[in-house]
Design an enzyme around this catalytic site. Structure first.
Site, mmCIF file in Angstrom:
data_model
loop_
_atom_site.group_PDB
_atom_site.id
_atom_site.type_symbol
_atom_site.label_atom_id
_atom_site.label_comp_id
_atom_site.label_asym_id
_atom_site.label_seq_id
_atom_site.Cartn_x
_atom_site.Cartn_y
_atom_site.Cartn_z
ATOM 1 N N ASP A 1 -9.964 9.192 16.811
ATOM 2 C CA ASP A 1 -10.210 8.990 15.373
ATOM 3 C C ASP A 1 -10.874 7.623 15.141
ATOM 4 O O ASP A 1 -10.430 6.834 14.309
ATOM 5 C CB ASP A 1 -8.902 9.092 14.591
ATOM 6 N N VAL B 1 3.562 1.089 2.865
ATOM 7 C CA VAL B 1 3.482 0.000 3.828
ATOM 8 C C VAL B 1 4.000 -1.263 3.168
ATOM 9 O O VAL B 1 3.644 -1.575 2.029
ATOM 10 C CB VAL B 1 2.043 -0.202 4.327
ATOM 11 N N GLY C 1 -0.366 9.093 1.472
ATOM 12 C CA GLY C 1 0.277 10.391 1.571
ATOM 13 C C GLY C 1 1.453 10.404 2.512
ATOM 14 O O GLY C 1 2.400 11.162 2.334
ATOM 15 N N TYR C 2 1.418 9.571 3.532
ATOM 16 C CA TYR C 2 2.496 9.537 4.512
ATOM 17 C C TYR C 2 3.698 8.755 3.996
ATOM 18 O O TYR C 2 4.844 9.048 4.320
ATOM 19 C CB TYR C 2 1.961 8.901 5.797
ATOM 20 N N GLY D 1 0.814 -1.207 0.000
ATOM 21 C CA GLY D 1 0.000 0.000 0.000
ATOM 22 C C GLY D 1 0.842 1.249 0.000
ATOM 23 O O GLY D 1 1.974 1.270 0.486
#
Length: 952
Positions: free
Chosen positions: A756, A646, A642-643, A639
């Site tokens: 969250d 993975v 934006g960060y 995957g």
């Protein structure tokens, strides 16, 4: 002459030196092996020589030949030192859930090993290919662990193998068969048992797996993901007695010559996608148990061969497209106990006859087209005619037109002509001989019993008698045996609670427990044929007699000279070991210093705070993570967001991990990065995603999580994961996620607010157990007495607590609000905000509490009730709407939410403490996105927004 004598003496001394050193090696290796173990027998500390009386250790000529330590409560790992015990023949560590980690490849060095038994431990990771080197192995039982990956083809080299049990793990891939120089399971022509049920094996059953030279009697492939047709070659194995292929994805016709398997006692082909005509089973004269249910066979009249199966006890063919009238002769089969032909199109007149089997317990003909019943007498059987035209009328069939209220058995072994004793001590139980004692307990799982009458006392008496005789033949100190609470589980296994009582005393000693554990794990006890193959899951025994009962003594008899030599060797060895120890300690110190450098390099000037306070999370070096992802190869990339990316990886112990790697040079999210490390390293709960460790090395910023295989709840609700969530599974997911949040609020010290909560941050493991994830935005209250934290508003649009948004005061009730939105999402499968419509407002506007299901049919997910009734849905909606009240003081706590969901589950007839599913093999995957590919899992800052959210 004197010189010759001196040389001879030196030669003798040298021989003794070498001999004693070789003998001493096993003791050294065994102590090294068990150095990491806890809860070992106390007499191990009383004697430095394992061959001098250690419980569970047997030696021959000072060589360790047997390790049997079942049900000891051991914790630790099985290190590579095991490979040095080259004379070892038996290794049984069963029923020690605290033994974890991977199965070391060094196990393959045990060329004399005959019994490898690791039942119901906590081992994980892939099975090593070196298992194929165990050339003497007869008995391999690795069931009920967490092993992953493929079945090693090398097992095909084990030509002496009799018993192969890999069931109830997490094995994947296809069934290996030989090809060229590559071995496969088709080479195991002397093996009697293939037990592979309860895994995630896929692909077709290879036709080459079977041949006429095989001597298999048990073929158990149930509850996997096998596809394709049942191969014709299966019918070549004429020795088969038990065949379980149920609960797979098999298609096509049943082989036309399957009736060549004339020795079959039990046949389970249910819950597949088999087509074609119902197979002709004429000639299976010893068949006791037949289940062909829930397949898509062509519509067929009731087969004439039904009445030829004169040994039949159980006939299950619900949902198999049967039509026509049932012959009365069916019910006169002498041993018949249970008939289930529900959900077919049987019609005409039902006639059970006057001469039906005197063992007949239940006939389930629910949901057919029977319009008449010829009742010749008052039947004592459970006859179920619900859903037939005959139940539209009133008359003498009324008693058969409702479902039975209780189908379980509460059987317990009665006392042997005595009055049960009232036992005062905790843990004591009155035995069948009316003596108070502390029994050894556990559960027997029979994988293919040939009977269905759970209250049959005659069967259980025969089981007890066989068990007592077996224990006594093995000279085990057993007074009596009790069995109770027989039930059928989801896999159609017969589960019986077992209590074994000691003789001569009220408690077993350690030797007695070790003997019982080995007798049951090693299949020494053979049950009556009607019970079929079994496995046992034993419990730790906490009532041991003070004395150890003695261990197995060494059979060696060393003289004075050898003793003196050994003493000298021990002294030399101690000096050498001291040097090695000092050297290793120096290396460890250097390694610890090196591992601490990332902390020293933590950027305290970039807004990320001080060095993180860690409790259990490992600091990985870049090199370690680089190695376990194959240099962060694209094939391991699961995957991108934006960060960063993975990656899937595997640690040296076999544990699968997911590595969240920030983009190179990125410094954003430093504070959140530190927060997630600190929080996750000190919270441990089965409903929270575990942090394995992190990397802050060579400019890298990475988080290492446990690998969660079945994606997010959001993916399943949207259909992307391919997992179908019915009402029952959604209830279990809601309860699991609620328990995870309850832990954060009530049990974490100090309490933690997630901030969250959403369906993208609730993941599903291989058993569909819900795990709350992503703690990047979480806040600690810092003090158990604090009620809120004033902080900048962060979160996700649609899940945001409006009170928190307005006041910037974050409370535990903010999580409750978000969880209420999750509950509404679970029943609607809609996004919280979709096409400008807010899910909370839509549900409130649509609901009418005076109508069934609150009149929510238009907003409910249409797939939610395809297979189950929506019992308790109204109360579920009530809980959700209480959670999304506008002010926090009107919302429940997460503890109250957990209790209410548990109550709803009990209303729906479910056990709130049961796990979600046997495994995810029931839910075919569409090969869609991995759980970690969602961009929300990369962004620590969440979704910040400036538009005011109207929650009404």
């Amino acid at each position: 002459m004197g010189s010759t004598t001196l040389q001879l003496l030196l030669l003798i001394l040298l021989i003794h030196l070498l001999f004693s050193t070789a003998q001493n090696d096993d003791a050294t290796y065994l102590r090294a092996l068990t150095n990491d173990w806890r809860n070992t027998p106390p007499n191990w500390d009383d004697n430095s020589d394992p061959c001098g009386g250690w419980d569970g250790i047997t030696c021959t000529n000072s060589r360790v030949t047997s390790i049997t330590l079942a049900s000891m409560g051991l914790t630790g790992s099985l290190t590579g030192d095991i490979g040095q015990l080259t004379e070892l023949q038996i290794l049984d560590l069963s029923y020690n859930k605290g033994l974890t980690g991977s199965l070391t490849p060094a196990i393959g060095s045990l060329k004399k090993l005959t019994n490898l038994i690791l039942v119901n431990c906590g081992f994980s990771g892939p099975l090593p290919d070196t298992l194929g080197n165990l050339e003497s192995l007869i008995f391999m039982s690795l069931n009920s662990n967490g092993f992953t990956g493929r079945i090693p083809p090398s097992i095909g080299n084990l030509q002496n193998l009799y018993w192969l049990d890999l069931a109830d793990n997490k094995l994947t891939g296809s069934i290996p068969v030989s090809s060229g120089s590559t071995p496969g399971l088709d080479m195991l022509i002397h093996t009697k048992h293939f037990h592979f049920g309860g895994n995630m094996l896929s692909g077709s059953i290879p036709p080459r797996l079977f041949n006429s030279n095989m001597t298999l009697i048990h073929l158990l492939f149930e509850n996997n993901q096998l596809t394709g047709a049942i191969p014709e070659s299966l019918t070549l194995v004429r020795t088969l007695e038990v065949l379980r292929l149920d609960r797979n994805l098999l298609t096509g016709d049943v082989p036309s010559n399957i009736n060549n398997l004339t020795r079959l006692f039990e046949m389970f082909l249910s819950n597949n996608q088999l087509t074609g005509i119902v197979p002709d089973l004429t000639g299976l004269n010893v068949l006791n148990y037949l289940d062909l249910s829930n397949n898509t066979f062509d519509p067929s009249v009731v087969p004439s061969w039904f009445t030829t199966l004169q040994s039949l006890t159980t006939l299950k063919m619900y949902s198999t497209s049967l039509v026509g009238q049932l012959p009365a002769a069916l019910f006169s089969i002498p041993q018949l106990q249970n008939v289930d032909l529900s959900n077919n199109r049987l019609n005409g007149t039902l006639d059970i006859g006057l001469s039906h089997s005197n063992q007949l317990q239940q006939v389930n003909l629910q949901n057919n087209e029977i319009d008449d019943f010829r009742q010749r007498s008052q039947y004592s059987i459970d006859l179920i005619l619900v859903g037939n035209p005959i139940c539209m009328e009133t008359g003498n069939t009324d008693k058969y037109c409702s479902l039975p209220t209780n189908t379980s058995s509460s059987y317990i072994t009665p006392p042997n002509n005595c009055v049960p004793t009232q036992c005062s001590s905790s843990g004591q139980v009155s035995s069948p001989n009316c003596k108070c004692a502390y029994p050894y307990t556990g559960n027997l799982f029979f994988r293919a019993p040939s009977f269905s009458d759970l209250g049959n006392s005659t069967m259980y008496d025969s089981l007890r008698t066989a068990m007592i005789n077996s224990f006594r033949r093995s000279q085990l100190p057993v007074d009596s045996v009790s069995v109770k609470n027989p039930t059928k589980n989801l896999e159609d296994y017969l589960v019986i609670n077992l209590l074994v009582f000691p003789s001569g005393d009220e408690r077993f000693n350690r030797t007695g427990i070790l003997g019982l554990g080995f007798s049951l794990s090693n299949q020494t006890f053979k049950p009556p044929a009607a019970f079929g193959p079994y496995f046992f899951i034993g419990e730790n025994y906490d009532f041991l007699l003070g004395a150890s009962g003695g261990g197995h003594k060494s059979s060696s008899n060393t003289g004075v000279i050898v003793g003196a030599t050994v003493g000298g060797c021990v002294l030399v060895a101690l000096l050498v070991l001291a040097g090695i120890y000092a050297f290793r300690q120096k290396g460890r110190a250097e390694k610890a210093t090196q591992e601490s450098r990332p902390f020293a390099l933590w950027d305290t000037t970039g807004g990320s705070g001080a060095v993180p306070q860690l409790k259990g999370a490992k600091a990985f070096s870049f090199e370690e993570l680089n190695k376990c992802t194959n240099n962060f190869s694209e094939s391991n990339n699961i995957g991108t967001g934006g960060y960063g990316s993975v990656y899937r990886g595997s640690l040296p112990n076999g544990q699968l991990i997911a590595i969240k790697r920030a983009k190179q040079g990125s410094t954003q999210g430093g504070l959140e990065f530190k927060t997630e490390i600190e929080l996750l390293s000190r919270v441990h709960h089965k409903n929270l995603v575990s942090l394995v460790g992190f990397c802050f090395d060579q400019g890298e910023q990475m988080l290492v999580y446990e690998y969660i295989v079945n994606g997010t709840v959001k993916d399943s609700l949207s259909g992307r994961s391919g997992i179908r969530l019915d009402w029952i599974r959604r209830l279990r997911i809601a309860l699991g996620a609620a328990k995870g949040l309850q832990y954060l609020h009530d049990l974490a010290d100090p309490p933690i607010i997630h901030r969250d909560v959403k369906t993208n941050n609730i993941l599903l493991d291989e058993r569909l157990v819900a795990k709350v994830a992503d703690f990047g935005l979480s806040k600690s209250l810092g003090d158990a007495n604090r009620t809120h934290v004033t902080t900048q508003v962060k979160g996700t649009m649609g899940y945001m607590d409006p009170e928190y948004y307005m006041t910037q005061q974050l409370t535990e009730k903010s999580d409750v609000y978000s969880f209420g939105v999750v509950l509404l999402e679970l029943i609607t499968a809609r996004n919280p905000i979709e096409k400008g419509k807010y899910i909370v407002r839509e549900v409130k506007q649509a609901m009418d509490t005076s109508k069934e299901l609150y009149n929510l049919h238009e907003v409910l997910d249409p797939t939610i009730g395809l297979t189950t009734q929506l019992k308790g849905l109204e109360r579920f909606v009530d809980v959700a709407l209480r959670c999304v009240e506008e002010t926090g003081d009107r919302r429940p706590t997460m503890s109250e939410v957990v209790k209410e969901i548990e109550s709803i589950m009990e209303l729906a007839g479910l056990n709130p403490n049961a796990e979600s599913a046997a495994n995810s093999a029931d839910y075919p995957s569409k090969g869609s996105e991995h759980p970690y590919t969602n961009d929300n899992l990369f962004s620590y800052s969440g979704d910040q927004f400036s538009t005011k959210l109207d929650p009404k």
